[in-house]
Scaffold this active site. Structure first.
Site, PDB file in Angstrom:
ATOM      1  N   HIS A   1       1.037  -1.170   0.069  1.00 58.69           N
ATOM      2  CA  HIS A   1       0.096   0.016   0.107  1.00 58.69           C
ATOM      3  C   HIS A   1       0.910   1.200   0.058  1.00 58.69           C
ATOM      4  CE1 HIS A   1      -3.096   2.904   0.766  1.00 58.69           C
ATOM      5  NE2 HIS A   1      -2.836   3.171   1.940  1.00 58.69           N
TER       6      HIS A   1
ATOM      7  N   ASP B   1       1.231   5.009  -0.130  1.00 57.28           N
ATOM      8  CA  ASP B   1       0.370   6.367  -0.106  1.00 57.28           C
ATOM      9  C   ASP B   1       1.031   7.296  -1.141  1.00 57.28           C
ATOM     10  OD1 ASP B   1      -1.574   5.997   1.956  1.00 57.28           O
ATOM     11  OD2 ASP B   1       0.268   5.806   3.383  1.00 57.28           O
TER      12      ASP B   1
ATOM     13  N   ASP C   1      -7.860   1.551   2.550  1.00 58.69           N
ATOM     14  CA  ASP C   1      -7.268   2.421   3.669  1.00 58.69           C
ATOM     15  C   ASP C   1      -8.235   3.619   3.746  1.00 58.69           C
ATOM     16  OD1 ASP C   1      -5.348   3.325   5.637  1.00 58.69           O
ATOM     17  OD2 ASP C   1      -4.091   4.374   4.258  1.00 58.69           O
TER      18      ASP C   1
ATOM     19  N   HIS D   1      -6.392   9.823  -0.395  1.00 61.66           N
ATOM     20  CA  HIS D   1      -6.984   9.814   1.085  1.00 61.66           C
ATOM     21  C   HIS D   1      -6.276  10.259   2.106  1.00 61.66           C
ATOM     22  CE1 HIS D   1      -4.816   5.812   0.607  1.00 61.66           C
ATOM     23  NE2 HIS D   1      -4.671   5.957   1.909  1.00 61.66           N
TER      24      HIS D   1
END
Length: 972
Positions: free
Chosen positions: A59, A61, A183, A437
């Site tokens: 994951h 970001d 997430d 996000h």
């Protein structure tokens, strides 16, 4: 009917139309799908056994604790050890070593960067991995967008950019089959609706409320069918949705990344620390326990986490061993089979189970608000960083309404013209990154928020060149364009220059009304702008810009004339507006306090008691008796439900003329407001200014405005979902589970992306916002909206710093200005006002300036429209964007819900046939991509090439339906 325009001046062309489904991307140039990618690449399972699908993933970001660049290159590891380029290098290397291995990748923004830097041989190698299904893309957007604070138009755009790159690069084998939002901090129904319409087969996420998860585990309802629209006919917006068992982390004890501490599998029996039996036994127990809370003989395990697999060898060496040793136990009677898998392969097996629909429960609401513990509601980020949220929103407006359309209208000239080289790509990618996000959500570190803003500013610069080039070509004027980006605080250097009389410094604020008026700049504005401008008056006059076009006005000082309207320091009894015989709104004030006291719609003869004021909640510092949780970037946690009023009275200054009536209110040195009513408006504008929020008392503050009314709302209010459909919210209630309310304020806050309202049988009060904000109806007849947050503590969710914004201009704390628009209508017709009003606020026009006057007998065109006729009121032109040099992407949407309006909630047919227009311009339109069965489900077929029959150009839009088309321009 739409107009037809040419890409270059005096160049005739032929326009051909192709329908590409709801969101679909053209794939005619790509090779046929490989026989081994997609569902065909899935490993065999073992019927009758518990099949454990291991999903290696990372994951990444797109900005959070570090900037996008820092994350990609692995810089600033003193903040966080993370380097995305090394992750992709390492994963590809390890996938080549074992054809059984699988890996999924999500964030196309990072993959695109990495791909551009690879050699041709490496690109061919990666294509082979994709063709064989060993490397699979999921989600596919430029980023994994936030679901609470994003507007659907920007979400669709960022998905389109990512999906187009994957399609152009890898063809059908690059197409994601599942949406993957592991997430984001709560999940919006509109996101699920968009994913379903785009053709995704399923949707997986990791976070949901702790009480909801507990109930779902007990009833084995962690997988469901999400019916994500009450307007679209099922199953168009139905989407299988799965909740992952460990958020998106591995099971405890099975993390083998270089960032993890779990012991590796030591499988040499001659060594003293041989642990295979222990690891296998523990894994079998974990798998069996997980199977108890899911319904089928398939379970999924996410093997990875944030920025993992930088040394992929660690992961894969241990996963290879785990699979081998667990499966060896089958000869001893074990019923557990472990395999490398992907979310789509897992989903395929659930489908093959051929379970009847009632087997999986139906979900019709959303997953807000999200809490991970009794006092830990993630509702603060609905408002966090309000200035960045506003900048993102107006940047989206600039991209959609101005930059994209001007690029289409100007053709090649727009990108390389008399003012230089410009493009829309910089803004598109900056906006796509901003949907992440931890971007528009406001949950990043300060230096990262600054980087997001810098990227948007670079996008504006590139778009301004493009717009200048196009306007020069269309208008025939090569005068330099000036873009004044601080008009909300009455700053524009050109209009403040010596060209104008120094006693009458004019700037443009809002274009309105039927006559020209000069009004003084408010003292609050003078304080806010500091040394950035010195205009003392504002010029107001009406502008009527044609759709998809422009209007030109010339302003000059012919004589000094009468002085500007002078403010007088007392509260009026009321203000009301009318045009000729038509009377619209009436607003009354309490003469003692200077506060609003009522609002009347004079057309419908409605009046409601309406009082409004500003308050703040004392943010928890962790010393609350119930919990140590603090308020922070993510979490809103007031110390109590008590609000502190900023002032019970307001100092008043009133300005009234034929254009506008303003009541300027000062509540404190850091809170002010202008109550503004334009002559021809059916809405009341409240322009608020908050900041610097004082913290000298060592108290963090959550600043709200609250409207208390006589409306009998019965504990219910309504909010939009990402700017589209509206959901009902009930105090202390969740539609699908029994809530134990532990935070009476924060637990009743919801995201408001564009509007919220309360209503009873007779009256509906709607508040339209100019950015995403949090809000709630804590008391019957009340609606509150959080405007600003300044906090002194971190909420221990990873960002590692308090939300305490300042800047060079405001070192003592950030000042934020915004607008709320209020309308009062009967509920049955309220949507006829608030839906177009919300679109109008989201998609605002651009004002540009040039110095000098137009010649009295100028032949230059002063007005232009790209449409021959206006669209029906229910139809909205969602996107117009250059796709290829000779292709334009067009998206149309029906902007009303099925239940909204007796007048507008009906199917609408639009004729897309075009006819030639004078040169200079090109037709524009647009939306995003579709796969699965979106076209099949709606029974639509591609439009045939026209043979002169006008019926083939007719498109019918049902409520909440989005349709996408490509326009091909061929030069004769």
């Amino acid at each position: 009917m739409f107009s037809k325009m040419a890409t270059t001046v005096h160049t005739p062309f032929v326009l051909l139309l192709f329908q590409i489904g709801v969101f679909s991307l053209p794939v005619s140039q790509t090779p046929q799908e490989s026989p081994t990618c997609g569902y065909k690449s899935c490993h065999a399972i073992k019927p009758g056994m518990l099949n454990v699908h291991l999903v290696p993933h990372t994951h990444d970001d797109v900005g959070w604790l570090k900037t996008v660049d820092q994350y990609f290159y692995g810089a600033r590891n003193d903040i966080q050890h993370a380097g995305v380029q090394y992750i992709l290098d390492s994963v590809v290397d390890q996938l080549l070593k074992n054809p059984d291995r699988r890996f999924i990748y999500v964030e196309t923004a990072f993959f695109y960067r990495w791909w551009k830097r690879q050699s041709g041989d490496m690109q061919d190698t990666v294509k082979q991995l994709v063709d064989e299904g060993r490397l699979e893309f999921v989600n596919g957007g430029w980023c994994m967008s936030d679901e609470a604070t994003t507007h659907y138009s920007a979400v669709v755009d960022q998905m389109t950019i990512g999906l187009r790159f994957l399609n152009d690069t890898f063809g059908p084998c690059g197409r994601p089959r599942v949406a993957w939002h592991i997430d984001p901090f709560g999940h919006a129904r509109e996101h699920a609706s968009v994913f379903a319409q785009m053709g995704y087969d399923g949707f997986f996420f990791g976070r949901l409320d702790y009480q909801d998860r507990s109930r779902r585990k007990a009833s084995r309802e962690q997988e469901m069918v999400w019916r994500a629209s009450e307007s679209l006919v099922p199953p168009v917006a139905d989407l299988f949705t799965g909740i992952l068992p460990n958020g998106y982390n591995p099971p405890e004890g099975f993390c083998w990344d270089q960032l993890c501490d779990d012991p590796p599998i030591r499988d040499d029996p001659d060594l003293e620390d041989y642990n295979v039996e222990d690891v296998v036994s523990k894994f079998l127990t974990v798998a069996q326990e997980q199977a108890k809370v899911y319904k089928t003989n398939h379970i999924i395990m996410t093997m990875g986490s944030d920025f993992q697999y930088e040394n992929a060898n660690l992961w894969y060496k241990n996963l290879d061993k785990l699979i081998r040793y667990v499966n060896q136990k089958q000869v001893n009677g074990s019923n557990i089979h472990v395999l490398y898998s992907t979310p789509s392969c897992y989903l395929q097996e659930l489908h093959r189970a051929n379970l009847s629909c009632p087997y999986f429960p139906m979900r019709i609401d959303d997953f807000f608000p999200y809490a991970d513990a009794a006092h830990d509601f993630w509702t603060g980020y609905f408002t966090s960083r309000p200035a960045l949220k506003r900048y993102e929103r107006i940047s989206n407006s600039y991209l959609q309404v101005i930059c994209n359309q001007m690029e289409v209208l100007g053709g090649p000239t727009s990108r390389n013209g008399s003012f230089g080289v410009g493009n829309s790509d910089t803004m598109k990618k900056a906006m796509a990154v901003a949907q992440h996000h931890d971007a528009v959500s406001g949950t990043e570190k300060q230096h990262v928020a600054d980087d997001y803003a810098r990227r948007l500013a670079n996008g504006w610069t590139q778009c301004q060149v493009l717009v200048s080039n196009t306007l020069a070509a269309l208008s025939g004027s090569s005068a330099p364009r000036v873009y004044c980006e601080h008009l909300n605080i009455s700053v524009c250097p050109l209009t403040e220059s010596s060209t104008f009389d120094p006693e009458v410094m004019w700037v443009f604020r809002r274009l309105c009304s039927t006559s020209l008026q000069v009004v003084p700049v408010s003292q609050a504005t003078v304080v806010v702008r500091r040394d950035r401008g010195y205009a003392v008056n504002e010029l107001l006059f009406q502008v009527r810009a044609p759709p998809m076009g422009y209007s030109t006005y010339s302003v000059s000082l012919l004589q000094k004339g009468p002085p500007p309207a002078s403010p007088f320091p007392r509260a009026p009894k009321d203000i009301q507006n009318k045009v000729r015989a038509w009377r619209f709104l009436k607003v009354t004030f309490d003469p003692e306090t200077g506060l609003l006291s009522s609002l009347s719609n004079l057309e419908t003869q409605q009046t409601v008691r309406l009082s409004q004021n500003f308050y703040w909640y004392n943010a928890s510092d962790g010393n609350n008796k119930d919990s140590k949780q603090m308020s922070g970037a993510y979490i809103f946690r007031p110390n109590s439900s008590t609000t502190f009023i900023i002032s019970k009275t307001a100092k008043i200054e009133t300005v009234q003329n034929s254009v506008v009536q303003e009541v300027r209110q000062w509540f404190s040195p850091w809170v002010s407001q202008v109550v503004r009513l334009y002559a021809d408006s059916r809405v009341l504008e409240l322009e608020w200014t908050v900041g610097p929020v004082p913290i000298g008392d060592n108290m963090g503050k959550e600043v709200i405005t609250r409207f208390d009314t006589s409306i009998n709302s019965s504990g219910i209010f309504y909010t939009d979902s990402n700017g589209r459909e509206v959901l009902q919210r009930r105090k202390d209630y969740r539609p699908t589970w029994t809530l134990t309310q532990t935070e009476p304020v924060a637990g009743n806050y919801y995201p408001i992306n564009s509007r919220a309202y309360i209503k009873d049988e007779k009256d509906q009060l709607t508040v339209v916002t100019d950015r995403s904000q949090g809000g709630g109806s804590i008391q019957d007849g009340s609606l509150e909206i959080m405007l600003h947050r300044r906090l002194l503590h971190d909420d221990v969710r990873g960002v590692g710093e308090p939300l305490n914004e300042a800047s060079d201009l405001y070192p003592e704390g950030l000042v934020v200005r915004g607008r709320l628009l209020l309308s009062l209508n009967p509920p049955a017709v309220a949507a006829n006002t608030h839906r177009p009003l919300a679109q109008e606020v989201v998609l605002q026009p651009l004002i540009t300036f040039t110095e000098g006057l137009l010649p009295p007998n100028t032949s230059l065109p002063l007005d232009f429209s790209g449409l021959q006729t206006a669209l029906p009121p229910a139809v909205h032109l969602l996107t117009v964007s250059q796709w290829d040099p000779d292709l334009v992407l067009l998206r149309l949407e029906h902007q009303y819900e099925a239940r909204d309006s007796k007048e507008h909630s009906q199917p609408v047919t639009v004729n897309l046939q075009v006819s030639p227009l004078p040169s200079t311009f090109i037709l524009l339109t647009g939306l995003s991509p579709s796969y699965r069965c979106a076209v099949c489900l709606s029974g639509e077929k591609p439009l045939p090439k026209t043979k002169g029959d006008p019926s083939v150009w007719e498109v019918t839009l049902k409520p909440m339906e989005i349709r996408t088309f490509l326009l091909r321009v061929r030069l004769r």
